[in-house]
Design an enzyme around this catalytic site. Structure first.
Site, PDB file in Angstrom:
ATOM      1  N   ASP A 149       1.107  -1.170  -0.043  1.00  0.00           N
ATOM      2  CA  ASP A 149       0.015  -0.024  -0.041  1.00  0.00           C
ATOM      3  C   ASP A 149       0.874   1.282   0.121  1.00  0.00           C
ATOM      4  O   ASP A 149       2.103   1.088   0.035  1.00  0.00           O
ATOM      5  CB  ASP A 149      -0.828   0.012   1.139  1.00  0.00           C
ATOM      6  CG  ASP A 149      -0.303  -0.303   2.345  1.00  0.00           C
ATOM      7  OD1 ASP A 149       0.943  -0.578   2.597  1.00  0.00           O
ATOM      8  OD2 ASP A 149      -1.092  -0.679   3.542  1.00  0.00           O
ATOM      9  N   ASP A 186      -7.942  -2.954  14.141  1.00  0.00           N
ATOM     10  CA  ASP A 186      -9.268  -3.193  13.746  1.00  0.00           C
ATOM     11  C   ASP A 186      -9.366  -4.245  12.602  1.00  0.00           C
ATOM     12  O   ASP A 186     -10.389  -4.606  11.974  1.00  0.00           O
ATOM     13  CB  ASP A 186      -9.902  -1.915  12.776  1.00  0.00           C
ATOM     14  CG  ASP A 186      -9.357  -1.464  11.809  1.00  0.00           C
ATOM     15  OD1 ASP A 186      -8.056  -2.042  11.527  1.00  0.00           O
ATOM     16  OD2 ASP A 186      -9.662  -0.606  11.275  1.00  0.00           O
ATOM     17  N   HIS A 222      -7.446  -4.631   9.883  1.00  0.00           N
ATOM     18  CA  HIS A 222      -7.353  -4.329   8.337  1.00  0.00           C
ATOM     19  C   HIS A 222      -5.854  -4.983   8.102  1.00  0.00           C
ATOM     20  O   HIS A 222      -5.002  -5.123   8.829  1.00  0.00           O
ATOM     21  CB  HIS A 222      -7.238  -2.753   8.260  1.00  0.00           C
ATOM     22  CG  HIS A 222      -6.030  -1.957   8.573  1.00  0.00           C
ATOM     23  ND1 HIS A 222      -6.274  -1.007   9.878  1.00  0.00           N
ATOM     24  CD2 HIS A 222      -4.732  -1.884   8.408  1.00  0.00           C
ATOM     25  CE1 HIS A 222      -5.025  -0.586   9.880  1.00  0.00           C
ATOM     26  NE2 HIS A 222      -4.125  -1.065   9.031  1.00  0.00           N
ATOM     27  N   GLU A 276      -9.772  -1.531   5.167  1.00  0.00           N
ATOM     28  CA  GLU A 276     -10.476  -1.177   6.306  1.00  0.00           C
ATOM     29  C   GLU A 276     -11.673  -2.151   6.581  1.00  0.00           C
ATOM     30  O   GLU A 276     -12.015  -2.689   5.325  1.00  0.00           O
ATOM     31  CB  GLU A 276     -10.908   0.340   6.368  1.00  0.00           C
ATOM     32  CG  GLU A 276      -9.480   1.282   6.438  1.00  0.00           C
ATOM     33  CD  GLU A 276      -9.018   1.219   7.868  1.00  0.00           C
ATOM     34  OE1 GLU A 276      -8.975   0.396   8.526  1.00  0.00           O
ATOM     35  OE2 GLU A 276      -8.419   2.336   8.235  1.00  0.00           O
TER      36      GLU A 276
HETATM   37  C1  GLP Z   1      -0.583   0.151   8.725  1.00  0.00           C
HETATM   38  C2  GLP Z   1      -0.120  -0.539   7.211  1.00  0.00           C
HETATM   39  C3  GLP Z   1      -0.657  -2.110   7.516  1.00  0.00           C
HETATM   40  C4  GLP Z   1       0.146  -2.536   8.744  1.00  0.00           C
HETATM   41  C5  GLP Z   1      -0.655  -1.814  10.249  1.00  0.00           C
HETATM   42  C6  GLP Z   1      -0.098  -2.211  11.359  1.00  0.00           C
HETATM   43  O1  GLP Z   1      -1.833   0.566   8.553  1.00  0.00           O
HETATM   44  N1  GLP Z   1      -0.761  -0.014   5.963  1.00  0.00           N
HETATM   45  O2  GLP Z   1       0.032  -2.905   6.441  1.00  0.00           O
HETATM   46  O3  GLP Z   1      -0.273  -3.825   8.976  1.00  0.00           O
HETATM   47  O4  GLP Z   1      -0.421  -0.545   9.819  1.00  0.00           O
HETATM   48  O5  GLP Z   1       0.919  -1.350  11.682  1.00  0.00           O
HETATM   49  P1  GLP Z   1       1.924  -1.823  12.699  1.00  0.00           P
HETATM   50  O6  GLP Z   1       2.765  -3.061  12.158  1.00  0.00           O
HETATM   51  O7  GLP Z   1       2.852  -0.735  13.018  1.00  0.00           O
HETATM   52  O8  GLP Z   1       1.251  -2.295  14.049  1.00  0.00           O
END
Ligand code: GLP
Length: 267
Positions: free
Chosen positions: A73, A142, A144, A149
């Protein structure tokens, strides 16, 4: 060898132990197929895996020279080259630290004047590369995955999405704790795109992911929890540390299965 296994849950002591397992699996994959196509996630979760891969690359255990990569992304609306754009994050955390060929790792073009066309081109580029062999995934609080989302279609292609306020709050830590700096829009591989990768490896560390992990593994398959779509995939591995596993009701069973796993099966 075709391996139809569906979801496997691997509970590890800590992120370092998980990174060692996943880094080892990626190194073996690349040794067998040097032109492996990796799906690369951002966020803090995959960083120990990237550190593990850098160490293996430095030690001559793995080379990314023929490998390719696709990011999950990208934000829309950040200035080009912004240090928190996922292009910059991936370059900093993994791409620039190993021996990927120039331009071997693509990210969705969050600066494209026509985002819809850029998303379609991204899905075509993944298909033209032969598809993703192993997709690393983190998970949002959540549920995602990528930036899909809750209520994202489980068949969605790469497309533009609007972030929830919760995700913007969660990600504000990368933007001086200032939510106003977190973009509202992103381009993300869709859940349908993600499900086309040949192996999905979802990682989660820490108790703030425990609820999302339990919903992913033991809840119903629902667009309300995008990560639950992993149940629709023939080869999904969920690697979690003890705190992230604490709400799993069948954790003893997952440990038993993993402890008694035939070695030839690999990850
Ligand atoms: C972001 C990214 C996701 C990731 C999520 C969790 O939203 N787009 O790919 O999995 O955050 O982040 P973290 O790994 O820092 O907890």
């Amino acid at each position: 060898m075709t391996r139809v296994r569906f979801m496997e849950v691997v509970i590890v002591a800590d992120a370092a132990a998980g990174a060692e397992i996943v880094g080892g699996a990626i190194a073996r994959l690349i040794a067998a197929r040097p032109d492996t196509v990796l799906g690369l996630a951002t966020g803090s979760t995959p960083l120990p895996v990237y550190d593990d891969l850098v160490r293996r690359c430095d030690a001559g255990e793995v080379s990314f020279a023929q490998a390719k990569g696709f990011a999950l992304d990208e934000y829309v609306g950040l200035p080009q080259g912004h240090p928190e754009s996922y292009r910059a994050v991936l370059d900093r955390e993994i791409v620039g630290r190993v021996d990927f060929a120039p331009d071997a790792v693509l990210t969705p073009d969050g600066w494209a004047p026509d985002p819809a066309a850029a998303c379609a081109a991204y899905d075509r580029a993944i298909a033209d590369a032969g598809g993703i062999d192993l997709q690393i995934l983190g998970v949002g609080t959540d549920g995602h995955i990528g930036f899909n989302e809750p209520t994202s279609s489980l068949a969605s292609p790469t497309r533009i999405k609007t972030l929830t306020e919760q995700t913007r709050v969660d990600n504000a830590r990368f933007f001086d704790d200032d939510i106003a700096q977190v973009p509202h829009h992103v381009l993300t591989q869709g859940i349908g795109t993600i499900l086309r990768a040949r192996h999905l490896v979802l990682l989660a560390w820490g108790s703030n992911k425990a609820e999302a992990v339990a919903a992913t593994v033991e809840g119903p398959v629902t667009s309300m929890v995008p990560s639950s779509a992993l149940h629709l995939h023939p080869h999904a591995t969920v690697v979690v540390d003890e705190p992230a596993a604490q709400q799993l009701r069948l954790s003893d069973y997952y440990r038993h299965v993993y402890d008694n796993k035939p070695q030839w099966q690999g990850l």
